[in-house]
Design a protein around this motif. Sequence first.
Motif, PDB file in Angstrom:
ATOM      1  N   LEU A  21      32.188  27.041  39.893  1.00 19.88           N
ATOM      2  CA  LEU A  21      32.273  28.352  40.535  1.00 19.88           C
ATOM      3  C   LEU A  21      33.710  28.699  40.911  1.00 19.88           C
ATOM      4  N   TRP A  22      34.133  29.908  40.543  1.00 23.02           N
ATOM      5  CA  TRP A  22      35.421  30.462  40.955  1.00 23.02           C
ATOM      6  C   TRP A  22      35.167  31.790  41.645  1.00 23.02           C
ATOM      7  N   LEU A  23      35.958  32.100  42.651  1.00 26.21           N
ATOM      8  CA  LEU A  23      35.939  33.393  43.336  1.00 26.21           C
ATOM      9  C   LEU A  23      37.258  34.074  43.001  1.00 26.21           C
ATOM     10  N   LEU A  24      37.190  35.208  42.295  1.00 29.61           N
ATOM     11  CA  LEU A  24      38.384  35.864  41.774  1.00 29.61           C
ATOM     12  C   LEU A  24      38.463  37.313  42.225  1.00 29.61           C
ATOM     13  N   GLN A  25      39.686  37.822  42.308  1.00 31.64           N
ATOM     14  CA  GLN A  25      39.853  39.259  42.469  1.00 31.64           C
ATOM     15  C   GLN A  25      39.251  39.927  41.241  1.00 31.64           C
ATOM     16  N   ASP A  26      38.645  41.078  41.439  1.00 26.34           N
ATOM     17  CA  ASP A  26      37.955  41.761  40.337  1.00 26.34           C
ATOM     18  C   ASP A  26      38.951  42.552  39.493  1.00 26.34           C
ATOM     19  N   HIS A  27      39.201  42.045  38.302  1.00 19.52           N
ATOM     20  CA  HIS A  27      40.089  42.722  37.351  1.00 19.52           C
ATOM     21  C   HIS A  27      39.365  42.907  36.017  1.00 19.52           C
ATOM     22  N   ARG A  28      38.092  43.257  36.079  1.00 21.24           N
ATOM     23  CA  ARG A  28      37.298  43.397  34.855  1.00 21.24           C
ATOM     24  C   ARG A  28      37.830  44.470  33.917  1.00 21.24           C
ATOM     25  N   ASP A  29      38.634  45.394  34.418  1.00 19.46           N
ATOM     26  CA  ASP A  29      39.178  46.443  33.560  1.00 19.46           C
ATOM     27  C   ASP A  29      40.433  46.003  32.807  1.00 19.46           C
ATOM     28  N   ASP A  30      40.908  44.781  33.066  1.00 22.83           N
ATOM     29  CA  ASP A  30      42.150  44.323  32.437  1.00 22.83           C
ATOM     30  C   ASP A  30      42.012  44.122  30.934  1.00 22.83           C
ATOM     31  N   GLN A  33      37.166  40.869  27.503  1.00 25.08           N
ATOM     32  CA  GLN A  33      36.530  39.577  27.745  1.00 25.08           C
ATOM     33  C   GLN A  33      36.952  38.932  29.069  1.00 25.08           C
ATOM     34  N   TRP A  34      37.585  39.714  29.968  1.00 24.86           N
ATOM     35  CA  TRP A  34      38.036  39.164  31.245  1.00 24.86           C
ATOM     36  C   TRP A  34      36.898  38.427  31.924  1.00 24.86           C
ATOM     37  N   PRO A  35      37.086  37.269  32.530  1.00 28.30           N
ATOM     38  CA  PRO A  35      38.327  36.519  32.746  1.00 28.30           C
ATOM     39  C   PRO A  35      38.564  35.408  31.721  1.00 28.30           C
ATOM     40  N   ASN A  36      37.858  35.441  30.585  1.00 34.25           N
ATOM     41  CA  ASN A  36      38.075  34.418  29.562  1.00 34.25           C
ATOM     42  C   ASN A  36      39.533  34.384  29.142  1.00 34.25           C
ATOM     43  N   GLN A  37      40.074  33.200  29.050  1.00 34.88           N
ATOM     44  CA  GLN A  37      41.450  32.906  28.679  1.00 34.88           C
ATOM     45  C   GLN A  37      42.458  33.325  29.746  1.00 34.88           C
ATOM     46  N   MET A  38      41.978  33.601  30.956  1.00 35.78           N
ATOM     47  CA  MET A  38      42.881  33.945  32.043  1.00 35.78           C
ATOM     48  C   MET A  38      43.460  32.668  32.651  1.00 35.78           C
TER      49      MET A  38
END
Length: 126
Positions: A21-30, A33-38
């Motif tokens: 589990l990770w808790l991330l800032q929401d940058h789905r618009d980046d 396939q976010w956050p894959n390969q981030m």
Amino acid sequence: MRQLLCQVCAGPADRTHDGVLWLLQDHRDDWPQWPNQMAVTEPPICIPCARTASHTCPALRKGHVTVRVGSSPVAGVYGALYQPGPNFPTMATDAVVPFEDPAINWTCASQLVRELHNCTIVKLGA
């Protein structure tokens, strides 16, 4: 980060068959396939700390998501990147530097970086 311990309490991060589990800032618009390969410098998290952090962390107030990550290899470091100077090396910038980048020799690392793969956005249970 190396042992995938919770970023808040340093206990074991939550892990299921779907991943850590990770808790991330929401940058789905980046990107699609976010956050894959981030690349991330924040360690994973346990469920009790995710609930607390999602309400109290200033960085998460603009939006956050919880993500199950199937694999997260250590991919590099974050730190001060130096360059040659007239007498001594001088700091150029802070940067994420992959291990295979020759600039790693000019980097004073402060954090490990993991690359997230096989990610699934999930909702925490009540």
